[in-house]
Design an enzyme around this catalytic site. Sequence first.
Site, PDB file in Angstrom:
ATOM      1  N   LEU A  68      49.967  48.386  46.530  1.00  0.00           N
ATOM      2  CA  LEU A  68      49.117  47.711  45.387  1.00  0.00           C
ATOM      3  C   LEU A  68      47.510  48.630  45.815  1.00  0.00           C
ATOM      4  CD1 LEU A  68      50.702  44.594  44.876  1.00  0.00           C
ATOM      5  CD2 LEU A  68      50.957  46.831  43.529  1.00  0.00           C
ATOM      6  N   GLY A 126      46.478  46.393  51.185  1.00  0.00           N
ATOM      7  CA  GLY A 126      45.862  46.476  52.868  1.00  0.00           C
ATOM      8  C   GLY A 126      44.737  44.775  52.662  1.00  0.00           C
ATOM      9  N   ASP A 162      36.528  44.095  51.268  1.00  0.00           N
ATOM     10  CA  ASP A 162      35.806  45.081  50.468  1.00  0.00           C
ATOM     11  C   ASP A 162      34.875  44.878  49.666  1.00  0.00           C
ATOM     12  OD1 ASP A 162      37.630  47.160  47.807  1.00  0.00           O
ATOM     13  OD2 ASP A 162      35.272  47.592  49.185  1.00  0.00           O
ATOM     14  N   ASN A 210      32.735  47.125  48.392  1.00  0.00           N
ATOM     15  CA  ASN A 210      32.712  48.301  47.514  1.00  0.00           C
ATOM     16  C   ASN A 210      32.317  49.317  49.039  1.00  0.00           C
ATOM     17  OD1 ASN A 210      32.955  47.813  45.296  1.00  0.00           O
ATOM     18  ND2 ASN A 210      31.003  46.515  44.914  1.00  0.00           N
ATOM     19  N   ARG A 211      31.901  49.167  50.188  1.00  0.00           N
ATOM     20  CA  ARG A 211      32.056  50.164  50.957  1.00  0.00           C
ATOM     21  C   ARG A 211      33.186  51.180  51.782  1.00  0.00           C
ATOM     22  NH1 ARG A 211      33.043  49.861  56.394  1.00  0.00           N
ATOM     23  NH2 ARG A 211      32.979  46.673  56.240  1.00  0.00           N
ATOM     24  N   LEU A 230      47.520  45.782  39.701  1.00  0.00           N
ATOM     25  CA  LEU A 230      47.356  44.631  38.697  1.00  0.00           C
ATOM     26  C   LEU A 230      46.646  44.833  37.916  1.00  0.00           C
ATOM     27  CD1 LEU A 230      47.229  42.018  41.421  1.00  0.00           C
ATOM     28  CD2 LEU A 230      48.941  42.642  40.991  1.00  0.00           C
ATOM     29  N   LEU A 252      39.506  42.068  44.099  1.00  0.00           N
ATOM     30  CA  LEU A 252      39.764  40.944  44.530  1.00  0.00           C
ATOM     31  C   LEU A 252      40.110  40.356  46.031  1.00  0.00           C
ATOM     32  CD1 LEU A 252      42.297  40.166  41.518  1.00  0.00           C
ATOM     33  CD2 LEU A 252      40.448  39.550  41.800  1.00  0.00           C
TER      34      LEU A 252
END
Length: 260
Positions: free
Chosen positions: A167, A187, A191, A193-194, A213, A227
């Site tokens: 996912l 995972g 995060d 955004n790196r 999702l 998320l």
Amino acid sequence: PLSKNAQKRLLKLEKMAQKKKDMKAREKERKKERKEKKSQEWANLSTEEKEAAIQRSKEASRVRAEENNRRKEKLNKALEAGQNLVIDFQFSDQMTDQEIANMSQQIMYCYAANARAPVSVRLSLTSLGRMKQYLENVPGYQNWKLHREETSYMEVFATRTQDLVYLTADSETILESLDDSKIYIIGGVVDHNRLKCLTLNKAKEQGIATARLPIQENVKLTTSTVLTVNQVVEIILEYLDSKDWVKALTSIIPQRKVAQ
């Protein structure tokens, strides 16, 4: 001699241990104060009031015991035949100590949500690595009813790789419903955004399916669709119970992210 990074990690763990020790000491002092206050209040009660309080306490204990037994039975059944949900920690080496500490907190929320959900999942933690020592500092972790795996999900489910579905918000495939024959992977990444496309690229390299999702199809957001791990787990748990993506998404995604 330890490398500089190893020394930093060791120092971080020592600081965490000291912080935990200090928190325990403060909590012990607060418990002592509460106990003294209750003793004083008890001394001021009449005989009838004491008897009534004892009965209320017994009833509350009975209700708690029944609820705990119900949850344990539900989790045991999920371990045997529940929907498979895996949290993959193979990216731990790419996260900072603070991010891993944050992730261990998220996993605690995941387990608590799974325990109280009407429909629990068969939860597995794979490629534990660095996460293990952080999770072992979480109260009660050793008694959690889930699968702990040092190896990767590719090894754990070696005979079922065709059923693996990673996912990831970067997938082009929409998860329209949950299939109990599939093994869904999340995972374990904090995060910012790196680490964009990290999980998608990994799944492609391994030749396993991916899905995302159905957020943008059901909810209008004011921010990105990224998320936290515990939010994804809670959405899945809510969907297993309601079979309604709109309800599952809107009940878990923070309202500040949802367009009014």
